[in-house]
Design an enzyme around this catalytic site. Structure first.
Site: not given
Ligand code: NDP
Length: 249
Positions: A17, A157
């Site tokens: 995602r 976070y």
């Molecule tokens: P999403 O919530 O859209 O997607 C998260 C992804 O990480 C999914 O593929 C999910 O898998 C996977 N994931 C979560 N927890 C685990 C776990 N314990 N083990 C394996 N996979 C896991 O997140 P974003 O795309 O928004 O964020 C991606 C990164 O960018 C993160 O590190 C976030 O902190 C960082 N970020 C995001 C921002 C934002 O505004 N969105 C801003 C700044 C940083 P599954 O689908 O199977 O749950």
């Protein structure tokens, strides 16, 4: 700018995602062999795997919790056994469990630190030996503007994302002589599931402080990661690249 990752093996955590999915698609579009992990979105993972395969991309998919060292070892071994090298690791998977300190539970603290920060240790440690042996490699870690500026309701976070910055700089110093670069990207607010819970008022408040006056797209972030993973960034290490429309400066 377009980058060419033909014949390179790329591993991305959390590829189903948001930013992770944009990364998978961007690296595949640039010619890479792409492996990605996920935790629970099995349908999305299968759909992405078959789309990539149909487009001629070599793809590997690993299910597991990034907070577990065994998941990191399984993914890295799977990539090196199948493709003989691991050229790029992107530590992307992350979660948020927000709450003001008064209400923030110990379980919220532990879940965020383990998923966001320990995962970076796990995957970097697993990738360390293959990249040392290759005397080449790129590691890019997803930090956040919140790790730089702080944010009320996000102590857990922010601590995880600030921790990633210290980790990135230390790893960069350890691995520089081996030809491995380690960098971080610090996105501002990106349109994904993670920010989907923001209401209009919160969104407006954020945008008041963003000179470019929009949230980031997932592709804005993916392109910054591709740059840091590319030959164009071969003399860049220990850097934190802000992709936040000017929010933190
Ligand atoms: P999403 O919530 O859209 O997607 C998260 C992804 O990480 C999914 O593929 C999910 O898998 C996977 N994931 C979560 N927890 C685990 C776990 N314990 N083990 C394996 N996979 C896991 O997140 P974003 O795309 O928004 O964020 C991606 C990164 O960018 C993160 O590190 C976030 O902190 C960082 N970020 C995001 C921002 C934002 O505004 N969105 C801003 C700044 C940083 P599954 O689908 O199977 O749950």
């Amino acid at each position: 700018m377009t980058h060419d990752f033909t014949d390179q093996s790329v591993l991305i955590t959390g590829g189903t995602r948001g930013i992770g999915r944009a990364l998978v698609e961007a690296f595949a579009g640039a010619g890479a062999r792409v492996a990605f992990t996920y935790r629970s979105s099995t349908d999305a993972a299968e759909e992405l795997r078959s789309t990539l395969k149909n487009n001629g991309t070599d793809v590997l998919v690993f299910q597991g919790d990034v907070a577990e060292m065994s998941a990191a070892e399984e993914a890295v071994e799977g990539v090196t056994e199948a493709w003989d090298s691991l050229d790029v690791l992107v530590n992307n998977a992350g979660i948020a469990r927000d709450g003001l300190m008064l209400r923030l539970g110990e379980d919220d603290w532990d879940a965020v630190i383990e998923t966001n920060l320990k995962s970076v240790f796990n995957f970097s440690k697993a990738a360390y030996m293959p990249m040392m042996r290759q005397r080449a490699g790129r590691i890019v870690n997803l930090s956040s503007v919140v790790g730089v500026m702080g944010n009320p309701g996000q102590t857990n976070y922010a601590a995880s994302k600030a921790g990633i910055i210290g980790f990135t700089k230390s790893m960069a110093k350890e691995l520089g002589q081996r030809g491995v670069t380690v960098n971080a990207v610090a996105p501002g607010y990106v349109q994904t599931d993670m920010t989907g819970a923001l209401d209009d008022e919160q969104r407006e408040t954020i945008l008041e402080n963003v000179p470019l006056d929009r949230l980031a797209s997932t592709d804005d972030v993916a392109q910054a990661v591709l740059f840091l993973a590319s030959d164009a960034a071969s003399y860049v290490t220990g850097h934190v690249l802000h992709v936040d429309g000017g929010l933190a400066m």
